[in-house]
Design a protein around this motif. Structure first.
Motif, PDB file in Angstrom:
ATOM      1  N   ILE A   1     -16.510   8.721 -51.552  1.00 34.24           N
ATOM      2  CA  ILE A   1     -15.796   9.445 -52.603  1.00 34.24           C
ATOM      3  C   ILE A   1     -16.096   8.794 -53.951  1.00 34.24           C
ATOM      4  CG2 ILE A   1     -13.527  10.152 -53.472  1.00 34.24           C
ATOM      5  CD1 ILE A   1     -12.487   9.953 -50.586  1.00 34.24           C
ATOM      6  N   LEU A   2     -16.479   9.607 -54.928  1.00 36.44           N
ATOM      7  CA  LEU A   2     -16.689   9.134 -56.290  1.00 36.44           C
ATOM      8  C   LEU A   2     -15.748   9.876 -57.233  1.00 36.44           C
ATOM      9  CD1 LEU A   2     -19.633   8.820 -54.800  1.00 36.44           C
ATOM     10  CD2 LEU A   2     -20.384   8.299 -57.115  1.00 36.44           C
ATOM     11  N   PHE A   3     -15.194   9.165 -58.188  1.00 40.11           N
ATOM     12  CA  PHE A   3     -14.325   9.758 -59.195  1.00 40.11           C
ATOM     13  C   PHE A   3     -15.072   9.772 -60.520  1.00 40.11           C
ATOM     14  CE2 PHE A   3     -10.929   9.238 -62.471  1.00 40.11           C
ATOM     15  CZ  PHE A   3     -10.413  10.524 -62.343  1.00 40.11           C
ATOM     16  N   ASN A   4     -15.105  10.946 -61.170  1.00 39.61           N
ATOM     17  CA  ASN A   4     -15.915  11.133 -62.367  1.00 39.61           C
ATOM     18  C   ASN A   4     -15.083  11.755 -63.484  1.00 39.61           C
ATOM     19  OD1 ASN A   4     -18.822  10.896 -60.902  1.00 39.61           O
ATOM     20  ND2 ASN A   4     -17.431  12.113 -59.656  1.00 39.61           N
ATOM     21  N   THR A   5     -15.256  11.227 -64.688  1.00 35.25           N
ATOM     22  CA  THR A   5     -14.539  11.775 -65.841  1.00 35.25           C
ATOM     23  C   THR A   5     -15.502  12.018 -66.989  1.00 35.25           C
ATOM     24  OG1 THR A   5     -14.037   9.595 -66.781  1.00 35.25           O
ATOM     25  CG2 THR A   5     -12.428  10.528 -65.244  1.00 35.25           C
ATOM     26  N   ALA A   6     -15.102  12.965 -67.862  1.00 34.95           N
ATOM     27  CA  ALA A   6     -15.852  13.240 -69.086  1.00 34.95           C
ATOM     28  C   ALA A   6     -14.855  13.392 -70.223  1.00 34.95           C
ATOM     29  CB  ALA A   6     -16.686  14.509 -68.928  1.00 34.95           C
TER      30      ALA A   6
ATOM     31  N   LEU B   1     -24.613  11.843 -55.585  1.00 38.06           N
ATOM     32  CA  LEU B   1     -23.250  12.335 -55.772  1.00 38.06           C
ATOM     33  C   LEU B   1     -22.727  11.984 -57.160  1.00 38.06           C
ATOM     34  CD1 LEU B   1     -21.674  11.380 -52.311  1.00 38.06           C
ATOM     35  CD2 LEU B   1     -22.428  13.640 -53.061  1.00 38.06           C
ATOM     36  N   ALA B   2     -23.140  10.826 -57.696  1.00 36.26           N
ATOM     37  CA  ALA B   2     -22.687  10.417 -59.027  1.00 36.26           C
ATOM     38  C   ALA B   2     -23.194  11.398 -60.091  1.00 36.26           C
ATOM     39  CB  ALA B   2     -23.176   9.004 -59.326  1.00 36.26           C
ATOM     40  N   ILE B   3     -24.447  11.833 -59.976  1.00 35.11           N
ATOM     41  CA  ILE B   3     -24.996  12.802 -60.935  1.00 35.11           C
ATOM     42  C   ILE B   3     -24.260  14.135 -60.813  1.00 35.11           C
ATOM     43  CG2 ILE B   3     -27.081  14.013 -61.693  1.00 35.11           C
ATOM     44  CD1 ILE B   3     -28.713  11.705 -60.447  1.00 35.11           C
TER      45      ILE B   3
END
Length: 696
Positions: free
Chosen positions: A40-45, A130-132
């Motif tokens: 699981i990766l958590f991503n914010t912008a 997954l990060a991209i």
């Protein structure tokens, strides 16, 4: 309080990717959890819409971080918390940045930050693609003006078949490690390493990978229509056409001459004069500026790009006078540093690298720690790009992201040519010192690094060279450029780096600024790159046809020996006592791996032989009927005790000492004497019965 969880999912290869938003970090412009299996990766912008005046570039910051808790671990060391980015985190941050950056709306200059954290790692599903995808998803559902979704996949070649998003375990068996990112319509970024694959295989892998990317982008586009925020467009500052035309009117006659100056420094002086002429008329010091300074700077860059591109497309002439297929002059000098184990000065046009190879034992290996555990690399390359290489004044300190990325590209390009550890048991450190730069310094690093290893006596499997390709694309017209200059990288549409030899490719990296790179263009670029690569390799082999047979007198000597894994504990001894005794007695460095392969390193060959003899003695089994020369450890009235191997003593009874009767052994020998004996018997308790008489 609205905390509704919204999800979408897509299957790519054998992997299902799940995107989720609405529950966590609702104050961010966009926040997405991306999941595959239990990774699981958590991503914010986030974006700052208070635009700084005069900003003429996109200040995008991308950071990827691996939380060690994701794998049930803590960081080693005293502080026990994640801090400075590791090499891998820096490289993945670059992988995220490269395909996203060209996909923001024209005129978007707001400070933007994209963060990606690994929160859970199952050891099966790799986090990098997954990060991209997660970073793209966070931007897609946010109000930040990304033009369209970006997706990413990994492609492996396992058992002769291309596999999209293989598991971590399967990827270890792959001959290809390709990470591919792009939109539904085009590929934007490629990062690939392989074991001498052909151009046709590379193209097939890219095509298969892009099918997976299309599925991801279609899913994210539908998700955006369902729940995405309206894009914030009021801060966009596209270049006004009247600014462009005003700058063009002043700069055109000067640019047409300046862009044809062959030498970089003189060309940049002329371009500086063009800039001054434009500023004097449009930004006068003693009056009101006609246009904002930022718009004038942007327009000058676009006008410069326009006329350089037209010159190349219409005349097939580049700034340094070459045609599109020509390679710059190459000059090579080997062994320029007498004390280094191997060194090479590689110059191609105005790009130059001083490459140095250093050999050592296991203790010189580069240690690392990541989510998969700890380890060490016995081959690594470090790239240095000092500011004087481009005639500038700048900061000197820890390597930046560009240096880390260029170094890793060259390192992995050369990985495929390394000899097996059993044949060459050295740790190899390469360093590339860029002393001049005008484009393609990473490819000069590959060439110089290969030559430095050959100069050091490393028996490389086959030499390789590298070349950087460019592209000028205008509607249906295009031209591919071999061995690009810095200005062609900055103002062109593509930077495509390829390494290998005449038979195959070991690494390839591509960044594209525009959509529209078709498979036919990519195929033409690969074919043209092959011709250039062969030309450069031919120049290298003229100077250094093969590796040196003899290593430098200053290089350490390393020999290996194999023992049974069951004997490792015997060599090490309780608490390392035995191996320390061997090192102290022989003055060597000793490393033992789990398979029982022992590396012995020293500049003293006598020390190596002494250590080998001691290890042989410790690990050898005593054989009945075999003759040994040993040291007398003790003398008793009934016989002498002889150490025939380290830690292995036996009794030579007084009756077995000589063919004649002996009354007192002290009259014939003393403790410490060397004596030759034969093993007569080994009883059930392991005691040895020896005979000197049997050897007379």
């Amino acid at each position: 309080m609205n905390m509704e969880r919204r999800t979408t999912r897509v299957k790519v290869g054998e992997q299902e990717i799940v995107f989720e938003t609405g529950k966590i970090a609702r104050q961010a412009n966009g926040a997405v959890l991306v999941r595959s299996g239990e990774t699981i990766l958590f991503n914010t912008a986030c974006a700052d819409y208070d635009l700084a005046p005069g900003e003429d570039f996109l200040p995008l910051r991308v950071d990827y971080q691996e939380k060690f808790s994701s794998a049930g671990k803590t960081v080693s060391g005293f502080i026990k918390r994640e801090g400075r980015p590791s090499e891998k985190e820096t490289l993945v941050s670059r992988l995220i940045d490269r395909p996203l950056r060209p996909m923001f709306e024209n005129g978007y200059y707001n400070e933007t930050q994209v963060l990606s954290y690994v929160w859970s790692y199952d050891g099966v599903n790799a986090p990098e693609p997954l990060a991209i995808c997660g970073a793209s998803a966070a931007l897609v559902i946010s109000d930040i003006p990304l033009i369209k979704p970006v997706g990413a996949v990994r492609v492996g070649l396992i058992g002769g078949k291309f596999v999209v998003n293989p598991t971590v375990e399967h990827q270890k068996k792959s001959k290809l490690d390709l990470i591919l990112a792009g939109t539904e319509d085009a590929v934007l970024m490629i990062e690939g390493y392989c074991d001498f694959l052909t151009e046709e295989q590379i193209l097939e892998a890219i095509e298969i990978g892009h099918q997976g990317i299309k599925a991801i982008c279609e899913t994210l586009l539908a998700w955006q229509k369902e729940l995405g925020k309206p894009k914030t467009l009021h801060t966009l500052r596209p270049l006004p056409q009247d600014v462009f035309h005003s700058v063009e009117e002043i700069a055109k006659p000067l640019l047409e001459q300046a862009l044809r100056i062959k030498e970089k420094q003189k060309r940049e002086e002329a371009l500086g004069a063009v800039k001054s002429a434009v500023q004097q008329k449009l930004l006068p010091e003693d009056g009101e500026p006609l246009f904002p300074a930022k718009d004038v700077a942007t327009a000058l860059k676009e006008v410069s790009s326009k006329y350089m591109r037209e010159m190349i497309l219409n005349e097939n002439v580049r700034s340094d006078g070459r045609t599109s297929i020509n390679i710059r002059p190459i000059d090579i000098e080997q062994g320029i540093l007498p004390r280094a184990h191997g060194s090479s000065l590689f110059t191609r046009g105005e790009t130059q690298s001083v490459s140095v190879c250093t050999l050592g034992g296991e203790s010189m290996a580069q240690r690392f720690e990541d989510l998969d555990g700890e380890g060490s690399r016995t081959f690594y390359l470090q790239y240095f790009f000092p500011p004087f290489s481009v005639g500038e004044v700048g900061r000197i300190g820890s390597p930046g992201r560009r240096e880390v990325g260029h170094g890793k590209l060259a390192e992995r390009a050369l990985q495929a040519i390394l000899p097996p550890k059993e044949a060459f048991p050295y740790t190899i450190r390469l360093e590339s010192n860029i002393t001049e730069s005008n484009g393609s310094s990473s490819m000069a690093t590959v060439c110089g690094g290969c030559l430095a290893m050959m100069e050091a006596g490393v028996p490389v499997k086959r030499p390789v060279a590298g070349i950087a390709m460019g592209l000028i694309l205008e509607n249906e017209r295009f031209i591919i450029l071999s061995d690009i200059l810095g200005i062609e990288d900055a103002l062109g549409d593509m930077d495509f780096k390829i390494t290998g030899d005449a038979e195959g490719i070991t690494a390839f990296q591509m960044d594209i600024k525009v959509e529209g790179i078709t498979p036919s263009i990519m195929k033409a670029a690969l074919e043209q790159a092959k011709k250039g690569r062969i030309h450069i390799l031919g120049k290298m082999l003229e100077v250094c046809p093969t590796h040196k047979e003899e290593m430098s007198v200053y290089a350490p000597r390393i020999e290996t020996m194999q023992i049974k894994p069951s004997k490792i504990a015997t060599v090490i001894g309780p608490g390392g006592k035995q191996i320390r005794a061997i090192i102290e007695a022989s003055g060597v460095e000793i490393d033992i791996n789990d398979d029982g392969l022992i590396s012995i390193a020293s500049s003293n060959l006598e020390g190596i032989e002494k250590a080998k003899a001691m290890i042989v003695g410790l690990t050898s089994d005593v054989e009945i009927g075999k003759v040994y020369t040993g040291k007398i450890a003790n003398i008793a009235p009934f016989g002498i005790f002889v150490e025939i191997l380290p830690g292995k003593e036996g009794l030579c009874h007084i009756s077995e000492f000589d063919n004649t009767r002996i009354n007192n052994l002290n009259d014939y020998v003393k403790i410490g004497d060397m004596i030759t004996v034969k093993v007569l018997e080994i009883n059930e308790r392991g005691q040895l019965k020896l005979s000197r008489k049997a050897t007379l």
